[in-house]
Design an enzyme around this catalytic site. Structure first.
Site, PDB file in Angstrom:
ATOM      1  N   HIS A  99       6.471  -0.675  -7.628  1.00 48.00           N
ATOM      2  CA  HIS A  99       5.126  -0.114  -7.775  1.00 48.00           C
ATOM      3  C   HIS A  99       5.086   1.297  -7.221  1.00 48.00           C
ATOM      4  CE1 HIS A  99       5.283  -1.481  -3.614  1.00 48.00           C
ATOM      5  NE2 HIS A  99       4.410  -0.506  -3.382  1.00 48.00           N
ATOM      6  N   HIS A 140       5.757   8.067  -5.888  1.00 46.97           N
ATOM      7  CA  HIS A 140       7.119   7.547  -6.036  1.00 46.97           C
ATOM      8  C   HIS A 140       7.098   6.036  -6.195  1.00 46.97           C
ATOM      9  CE1 HIS A 140       6.103   6.591  -1.932  1.00 46.97           C
ATOM     10  NE2 HIS A 140       7.040   5.650  -1.991  1.00 46.97           N
TER      11      HIS A 140
END
Ligand code: A2P
Length: 216
Positions: free
Chosen positions: A71, A147
């Site tokens: 995620h 990220h």
């Protein structure tokens, strides 16, 4: 009563659909394996402070413990304890699927991650203070920290992945261009010192991801 109050999650973020998780894991694993074969990589990795105390041969596949749910965190709320957690009201987009663009892969002695390049629309979900939490990166553009954590070394918390990315981008912004190490099939590999490597992808990896939250 308290049962009607909305309870805040550990974090909000984009969760990669399960159909693409394996693909991303395989790509990053291939990258790590390739790095492990480069003499320049091995030398810097073993010399740096973090791994210095460890043995001289590091098997990177064992060294990094994979992240369970891939995620991209937007807002870390810590169940409401974090500043601005309550104000992070994004209900209308909750459950929507977005396409995330993974534009680079990076490895440090602590973490492996993928940089996410956010679109204008996605930036609307990005907290204004995410980059400002770190002094060195306060002047980086909004969304720089975005990220996907792919793996962490033993004893390293996943929050470190975003901090490692910010460090690399701060070095880039500071005018140090890094040392171009190799043109690889996936893109160009650059060394930023202190065991930090970034592979800028020639073709970004586009993955569908659902905007949602994690309670734990
Ligand atoms: P990341 O987004 O780099 O993966 P934990 O399991 O340590 O509680 O973390 C849960 C998630 O929240 C992870 O995805 C983690 O990092 C992220 N996270 C943890 N702490 C912070 C923080 N202080 N700021 C931003 N994100 C955080």
């Amino acid at each position: 009563g308290h049962l009607e109050e909305m309870s805040l999650p550990l974090f909000f973020g984009w969760f990669l659909l399960s159909s693409v998780q394996d693909k991303v894991r395989c790509t990053s694993m291939d990258f790590v394996k390739t790095l492990d074969t480069l003499e320049a990589f091995k030398k810097h990795f073993i010399d740096c402070e973090f791994t210095g105390k460890a043995e001289k041969e590091v098997d990177l596949e064992q060294y990094f413990k994979p992240t369970e749910i891939l995620h991209c965190t937007t807002k870390f709320c810590n169940y409401g304890k974090k500043d601005g957690a309550k104000e992070y009201a994004v209900k209308d987009l909750y459950g929507s699927v977005f396409e995330l663009s993974l534009s680079a892969l990076f490895v440090t002695p602590r973490t492996v991650g993928a940089r996410v390049s956010l679109t204008e629309e996605q930036l609307l979900l990005w907290p204004a203070d995410a980059e400002k939490e770190v002094e060195a990166s306060a002047s980086l553009p909004l969304g720089s920290r975005a990220h996907v954590s792919l793996g962490c070394a033993e004893g390293v918390e996943p929050v470190q992945t975003g901090l490692d990315l910010l460090e690399i981008l701060a070095v880039q912004q500071g005018g140090q261009s890094g040392e171009l190490v190799e043109e690889m099939e996936l893109g160009s590999l650059t060394y930023y010192g202190e065991g930090r490597w970034l592979l800028s992808l020639r073709e970004p990896i586009c993955v569908p991801a659902c905007f949602s939250s994690f309670y734990g």
